[in-house]
Write a protein that holds these residues in place. Structure first.
Motif, mmCIF file in Angstrom:
data_model
loop_
_atom_site.group_PDB
_atom_site.id
_atom_site.type_symbol
_atom_site.label_atom_id
_atom_site.label_comp_id
_atom_site.label_asym_id
_atom_site.label_seq_id
_atom_site.Cartn_x
_atom_site.Cartn_y
_atom_site.Cartn_z
ATOM 1 N N ASP A 192 0.827 -1.206 0.000
ATOM 2 C CA ASP A 192 0.000 0.000 0.000
ATOM 3 C C ASP A 192 0.865 1.260 0.000
ATOM 4 O OD1 ASP A 192 -2.273 -1.582 0.008
ATOM 5 O OD2 ASP A 192 -2.671 -1.310 2.151
ATOM 6 N N GLN A 193 1.932 1.248 0.790
ATOM 7 C CA GLN A 193 2.844 2.401 0.839
ATOM 8 C C GLN A 193 3.531 2.603 -0.506
ATOM 9 O OE1 GLN A 193 5.347 1.303 4.151
ATOM 10 N NE2 GLN A 193 3.987 2.244 5.650
ATOM 11 N N GLN A 194 3.972 1.506 -1.121
ATOM 12 C CA GLN A 194 4.609 1.593 -2.438
ATOM 13 C C GLN A 194 3.640 2.189 -3.461
ATOM 14 O OE1 GLN A 194 8.064 1.050 -1.762
ATOM 15 N NE2 GLN A 194 8.040 -0.010 -3.709
ATOM 16 N N TYR A 195 2.394 1.738 -3.411
ATOM 17 C CA TYR A 195 1.380 2.234 -4.332
ATOM 18 C C TYR A 195 1.179 3.743 -4.149
ATOM 19 C CZ TYR A 195 -3.113 3.018 -6.557
ATOM 20 O OH TYR A 195 -4.114 3.518 -7.347
ATOM 21 N N GLU A 196 1.080 4.172 -2.899
ATOM 22 C CA GLU A 196 0.875 5.597 -2.614
ATOM 23 C C GLU A 196 2.046 6.443 -3.115
ATOM 24 O OE1 GLU A 196 -1.851 7.137 -1.528
ATOM 25 O OE2 GLU A 196 -2.837 5.183 -1.518
ATOM 26 N N VAL A 197 3.267 5.971 -2.892
ATOM 27 C CA VAL A 197 4.446 6.710 -3.346
ATOM 28 C C VAL A 197 4.454 6.806 -4.865
ATOM 29 C CG1 VAL A 197 6.971 6.606 -3.547
ATOM 30 C CG2 VAL A 197 5.882 6.216 -1.339
ATOM 31 N N ARG A 198 4.278 5.683 -5.529
ATOM 32 C CA ARG A 198 4.297 5.677 -6.995
ATOM 33 C C ARG A 198 3.160 6.528 -7.563
ATOM 34 N NH1 ARG A 198 7.754 1.966 -9.232
ATOM 35 N NH2 ARG A 198 8.629 0.438 -7.781
ATOM 36 N N ASN A 199 1.978 6.412 -6.987
ATOM 37 C CA ASN A 199 0.839 7.175 -7.470
ATOM 38 C C ASN A 199 1.043 8.672 -7.265
ATOM 39 O OD1 ASN A 199 -1.740 7.182 -8.706
ATOM 40 N ND2 ASN A 199 -2.668 7.582 -6.716
ATOM 41 N N SER A 200 1.578 9.068 -6.112
ATOM 42 C CA SER A 200 1.786 10.499 -5.859
ATOM 43 C C SER A 200 2.822 11.090 -6.819
ATOM 44 C CB SER A 200 2.198 10.750 -4.407
ATOM 45 O OG SER A 200 3.498 10.269 -4.154
ATOM 46 N N ILE A 201 3.854 10.317 -7.144
ATOM 47 C CA ILE A 201 4.845 10.794 -8.108
ATOM 48 C C ILE A 201 4.237 10.859 -9.502
ATOM 49 C CG2 ILE A 201 7.046 10.260 -9.231
ATOM 50 C CD1 ILE A 201 7.928 9.018 -6.511
ATOM 51 N N TYR A 202 3.469 9.836 -9.863
ATOM 52 C CA TYR A 202 2.818 9.820 -11.171
ATOM 53 C C TYR A 202 1.906 11.032 -11.335
ATOM 54 C CZ TYR A 202 0.336 8.156 -15.279
ATOM 55 O OH TYR A 202 -0.209 8.066 -16.525
ATOM 56 N N GLN A 203 1.194 11.404 -10.270
ATOM 57 C CA GLN A 203 0.281 12.545 -10.321
ATOM 58 C C GLN A 203 1.014 13.865 -10.551
ATOM 59 O OE1 GLN A 203 -3.008 12.205 -10.502
ATOM 60 N NE2 GLN A 203 -2.678 10.011 -10.353
ATOM 61 N N GLN A 204 2.314 13.897 -10.288
ATOM 62 C CA GLN A 204 3.105 15.115 -10.486
ATOM 63 C C GLN A 204 3.510 15.325 -11.941
ATOM 64 O OE1 GLN A 204 6.469 15.012 -7.826
ATOM 65 N NE2 GLN A 204 5.190 14.838 -6.017
ATOM 66 N N ILE A 205 3.327 14.318 -12.763
ATOM 67 C CA ILE A 205 3.699 14.444 -14.164
ATOM 68 C C ILE A 205 2.750 15.437 -14.837
ATOM 69 C CG2 ILE A 205 3.915 13.242 -16.391
ATOM 70 C CD1 ILE A 205 4.477 10.672 -14.786
ATOM 71 N N PRO A 206 3.295 16.478 -15.457
ATOM 72 C CA PRO A 206 2.407 17.448 -16.098
ATOM 73 C C PRO A 206 1.749 16.837 -17.336
ATOM 74 C CG PRO A 206 4.697 17.949 -16.583
ATOM 75 C CD PRO A 206 4.692 16.811 -15.611
#
Length: 109
Positions: A89-103
């Motif tokens: 779950d933590q890995q998913y949150e980290v990856r998702n939050s970084i992905y959301q930063q992609i313009p």
């Protein structure tokens, strides 16, 4: 959080353990990885990752019954633990939050 670290390959193996919980075993994980990645994976790498994650408390193992098809050997099954699920779950949150930063990038397609 070093005791809860998870490498990329371990993460993939742990995801497949979770997806096949209590029915996951080395060869099944290997075949799924090869299918998803589109390349050959060494079965020893899978077993090493499973052993490492068992030592970290991310997975638990149990043995199935002895079968003639396996030459009298038992199959070792893996299941994810609550710690393992938390780490995923933590890995998913980290990856998702970084992905959301992609313009929003347009490549003219």
């Amino acid at each position: 959080m070093s005791e809860h670290s998870l490498g990329e390959f371990e993460e993939l193996v742990l995801l497949l353990v979770a997806a096949n919980n209590k029915e996951a075993y080395g060869v099944l994980i290997l075949e799924n990885l090869e299918e998803k990645l589109g390349k050959k994976v060494n079965v020893s790498a899978v077993h090493v990752a499973l052993k490492r994650m068992e030592n970290k408390g991310f997975v638990e193992s149990s043995y199935g019954g002895i079968t003639h098809e396996r030459g009298g050997r038992r199959k070792k099954y893996y299941s994810i633990t609550s710690i393992g699920k938390k780490v995923l779950d933590q890995q998913y949150e980290v990856r998702n939050s970084i992905y959301q930063q992609i313009p929003k990038i347009s490549f003219g397609q």
